[in-house]
Design a protein around this motif. Structure first.
Motif, PDB file in Angstrom:
ATOM      1  N   GLU A  75       0.851  -1.193   0.000  1.00 29.61           N
ATOM      2  CA  GLU A  75       0.000   0.000   0.000  1.00 29.61           C
ATOM      3  C   GLU A  75       0.883   1.237   0.000  1.00 29.61           C
ATOM      4  O   GLU A  75       2.085   1.173   0.285  1.00 29.61           O
ATOM      5  CB  GLU A  75      -0.914   0.004   1.218  1.00 29.61           C
ATOM      6  CG  GLU A  75      -0.171   0.052   2.541  1.00 29.61           C
ATOM      7  CD  GLU A  75      -1.093  -0.057   3.748  1.00 29.61           C
ATOM      8  OE1 GLU A  75      -0.803   0.598   4.756  1.00 29.61           O
ATOM      9  OE2 GLU A  75      -2.079  -0.807   3.679  1.00 29.61           O
ATOM     10  N   PHE A  76       0.287   2.381  -0.326  1.00 29.02           N
ATOM     11  CA  PHE A  76       0.998   3.647  -0.274  1.00 29.02           C
ATOM     12  C   PHE A  76      -0.009   4.766  -0.060  1.00 29.02           C
ATOM     13  O   PHE A  76      -1.216   4.572  -0.116  1.00 29.02           O
ATOM     14  CB  PHE A  76       1.828   3.887  -1.537  1.00 29.02           C
ATOM     15  CG  PHE A  76       1.039   3.973  -2.821  1.00 29.02           C
ATOM     16  CD1 PHE A  76       0.577   5.186  -3.299  1.00 29.02           C
ATOM     17  CD2 PHE A  76       0.764   2.831  -3.570  1.00 29.02           C
ATOM     18  CE1 PHE A  76      -0.140   5.270  -4.488  1.00 29.02           C
ATOM     19  CE2 PHE A  76       0.058   2.900  -4.758  1.00 29.02           C
ATOM     20  CZ  PHE A  76      -0.396   4.121  -5.215  1.00 29.02           C
ATOM     21  N   THR A 110      -2.974  16.966   3.540  1.00 29.86           N
ATOM     22  CA  THR A 110      -3.274  17.971   2.519  1.00 29.86           C
ATOM     23  C   THR A 110      -2.033  18.376   1.730  1.00 29.86           C
ATOM     24  O   THR A 110      -2.142  19.128   0.773  1.00 29.86           O
ATOM     25  CB  THR A 110      -3.891  19.222   3.165  1.00 29.86           C
ATOM     26  OG1 THR A 110      -2.960  19.769   4.111  1.00 29.86           O
ATOM     27  CG2 THR A 110      -5.191  18.875   3.885  1.00 29.86           C
ATOM     28  N   GLY A 111      -0.866  17.885   2.114  1.00 32.45           N
ATOM     29  CA  GLY A 111       0.352  18.198   1.392  1.00 32.45           C
ATOM     30  C   GLY A 111       0.508  17.350   0.151  1.00 32.45           C
ATOM     31  O   GLY A 111      -0.379  16.557  -0.216  1.00 32.45           O
ATOM     32  N   ASP A 112       1.643  17.473  -0.505  1.00 32.22           N
ATOM     33  CA  ASP A 112       1.903  16.717  -1.722  1.00 32.22           C
ATOM     34  C   ASP A 112       1.777  15.216  -1.449  1.00 32.22           C
ATOM     35  O   ASP A 112       2.400  14.688  -0.522  1.00 32.22           O
ATOM     36  CB  ASP A 112       3.304  17.022  -2.251  1.00 32.22           C
ATOM     37  CG  ASP A 112       3.419  18.425  -2.815  1.00 32.22           C
ATOM     38  OD1 ASP A 112       2.371  19.089  -2.954  1.00 32.22           O
ATOM     39  OD2 ASP A 112       4.550  18.852  -3.107  1.00 32.22           O
ATOM     40  N   GLY A 113       0.959  14.544  -2.272  1.00 29.77           N
ATOM     41  CA  GLY A 113       0.754  13.112  -2.120  1.00 29.77           C
ATOM     42  C   GLY A 113      -0.256  12.725  -1.071  1.00 29.77           C
ATOM     43  O   GLY A 113      -0.572  11.543  -0.918  1.00 29.77           O
ATOM     44  N   ARG A 170       3.083   3.608 -10.568  1.00 30.87           N
ATOM     45  CA  ARG A 170       2.451   2.371 -10.114  1.00 30.87           C
ATOM     46  C   ARG A 170       3.175   1.784  -8.918  1.00 30.87           C
ATOM     47  O   ARG A 170       2.629   0.916  -8.221  1.00 30.87           O
ATOM     48  CB  ARG A 170       2.352   1.356 -11.262  1.00 30.87           C
ATOM     49  CG  ARG A 170       3.667   0.860 -11.800  1.00 30.87           C
ATOM     50  CD  ARG A 170       3.458   0.089 -13.093  1.00 30.87           C
ATOM     51  NE  ARG A 170       2.623  -1.092 -12.914  1.00 30.87           N
ATOM     52  CZ  ARG A 170       3.093  -2.288 -12.554  1.00 30.87           C
ATOM     53  NH1 ARG A 170       4.384  -2.445 -12.292  1.00 30.87           N
ATOM     54  NH2 ARG A 170       2.289  -3.317 -12.455  1.00 30.87           N
ATOM     55  N   ASP A 171       4.396   2.277  -8.631  1.00 25.78           N
ATOM     56  CA  ASP A 171       5.115   1.861  -7.432  1.00 25.78           C
ATOM     57  C   ASP A 171       4.735   2.697  -6.218  1.00 25.78           C
ATOM     58  O   ASP A 171       5.251   2.486  -5.118  1.00 25.78           O
ATOM     59  CB  ASP A 171       6.623   1.931  -7.665  1.00 25.78           C
ATOM     60  CG  ASP A 171       7.108   3.353  -7.972  1.00 25.78           C
ATOM     61  OD1 ASP A 171       6.256   4.260  -8.133  1.00 25.78           O
ATOM     62  OD2 ASP A 171       8.334   3.541  -8.064  1.00 25.78           O
ATOM     63  N   GLY A 172       3.838   3.666  -6.408  1.00 28.72           N
ATOM     64  CA  GLY A 172       3.407   4.524  -5.316  1.00 28.72           C
ATOM     65  C   GLY A 172       4.167   5.815  -5.186  1.00 28.72           C
ATOM     66  O   GLY A 172       3.825   6.653  -4.340  1.00 28.72           O
TER      67      GLY A 172
END
Length: 345
Positions: free
Chosen positions: A68-69, A74-77, A108-110
């Protein structure tokens, strides 16, 4: 002529888990070019202990857990009210977030790759983007729900086109939710509060509307996600009626499904390791008879009450996706699982 008349239950993927092997209020999924499944866990409400549960789970249809990732923030990512997933042709994963009014992009690796979008009502802005899908030209369509429109963007976030406005006429919307495309590039929109499905050509011209408010065959109560199979049949998560319906390419009713779920392998492993919980589970009735009481109709209705008590049934179905192998995936949000079906005659 359509040839698929029903769906046959295959198996269940997932069970409730705050982190790790399992789901927490999943709302959507996407499948990459290699058949890996990415499940979006919304995991609300947004309180401190639950922030870490907002994540994207990677797994396969035969129930392999691959990690999972992501996480709340609210920040980047970060994810806050994540609503939808879509892969582009290069297997980059795009995530719509209703609260943050933005699209985030991951490998796709997160790995986090970037974001775009801004809140507002002007052209190119968002107000609760609820569903995303890539068109034949690898441009991204977005259901901009509270702006009552559909918008088309390049993958970099350049706005190309929009259509729709508030209303209940042809080509108008009242909180559009789900988006899907057929083999010809036509666009299907779940018009949530108008309780119908609308069909548009690839340029956004209205072609047809299907359905009306109600509980009967071919009627809807707050339709959410949808998909179109290779025969042109439309498979709709009829969220408010706690079911999935199948329509043919002309919008005629074909079949309705309430759910047939059995324990996933993940759930079986859990109960094997926790025999006391397994004993309590199997001593309880998993299919109780629910008396139809008048007070149910003043709440969410009798079907909601059945779904809340009968474990095998759909409870809050939010999304339908079709894999490259033809399997139909129904995101069963309040039961924290995916019900998987095979097309059948």
């Amino acid at each position: 002529m359509t040839t698929v008349a029903t769906l046959q239950y295959s198996h269940t993927l997932g069970f409730m888990a705050n982190q790790g092997r399992g789901f927490n209020n999943p709302v959507d999924l996407a499948i990459d070019s290699e058949g890996m499944i990415f499940v979006l866990n919304r995991a609300g409400p947004e309180v401190g202990v639950r922030i870490a549960y907002k994540r994207i789970t990677r797994c396969t249809s035969d129930e392999q857990y691959l990690g999972e990732f992501g996480g709340g923030g609210t920040g980047d990512g970060g994810l806050w009210w994540p609503s939808s997933l879509a892969f582009d042709r290069e297997d980059r994963l795009y995530v719509a977030d209703e609260a943050l009014n933005r699209i985030s992009v991951f490998g796709r690796d997160g790995g986090y790759l970037g974001k775009w979008g801004v809140g507002g009502a002007e052209t190119g802005q968002f107000n609760r983007p609820s569903s995303i899908v890539f068109d034949r030209d690898d441009n991204l369509l977005v259901a901009d729900s509270l702006n009552h429109r559909v918008q088309r963007y390049t993958k970099e976030g350049e706005m190309l086109q929009q259509w729709g406005e508030f209303g209940d006429g042809d080509g108008q919307f009242n909180l559009p939710w789900g988006l899907a495309l057929d083999a010809g590039g036509n666009v299907y929109v779940s018009d949530w509060r108008n309780d119908r499905i609308q069909k548009f050509d690839a340029d956004g011209a209205h072609l047809a509307s299907f359905g009306s408010s109600g509980k009967g065959d071919g009627q809807f109560s707050r339709p959410s996600g949808l998909a179109v199979d290779g025969q042109g049949n439309i498979i709709v998560a009829d969220w408010g009626n706690e079911r999935v319906q199948m329509l043919d390419e002309d919008g005629a009713f074909m079949a309705s499904f309430r759910g047939e779920s059995q324990d996933s392998l993940w759930a079986q492993d859990y109960f094997s390791a926790n025999p006391d919980e397994a004993a309590a589970r199997w001593s309880a009735s998993l299919e109780p008879e629910i008396e139809h009481r008048p007070e149910y109709d003043s709440h969410r209705g009798y079907e909601w009450e059945r779904s809340a008590n009968v474990e095998k049934l759909f409870w809050g179905p939010t999304s339908v996706k079709i894999g490259p192998d033809g399997l139909v995936y129904v995101v069963d949000s309040l039961r924290h699982r995916i019900q998987i079906y095979r097309p059948g005659l």
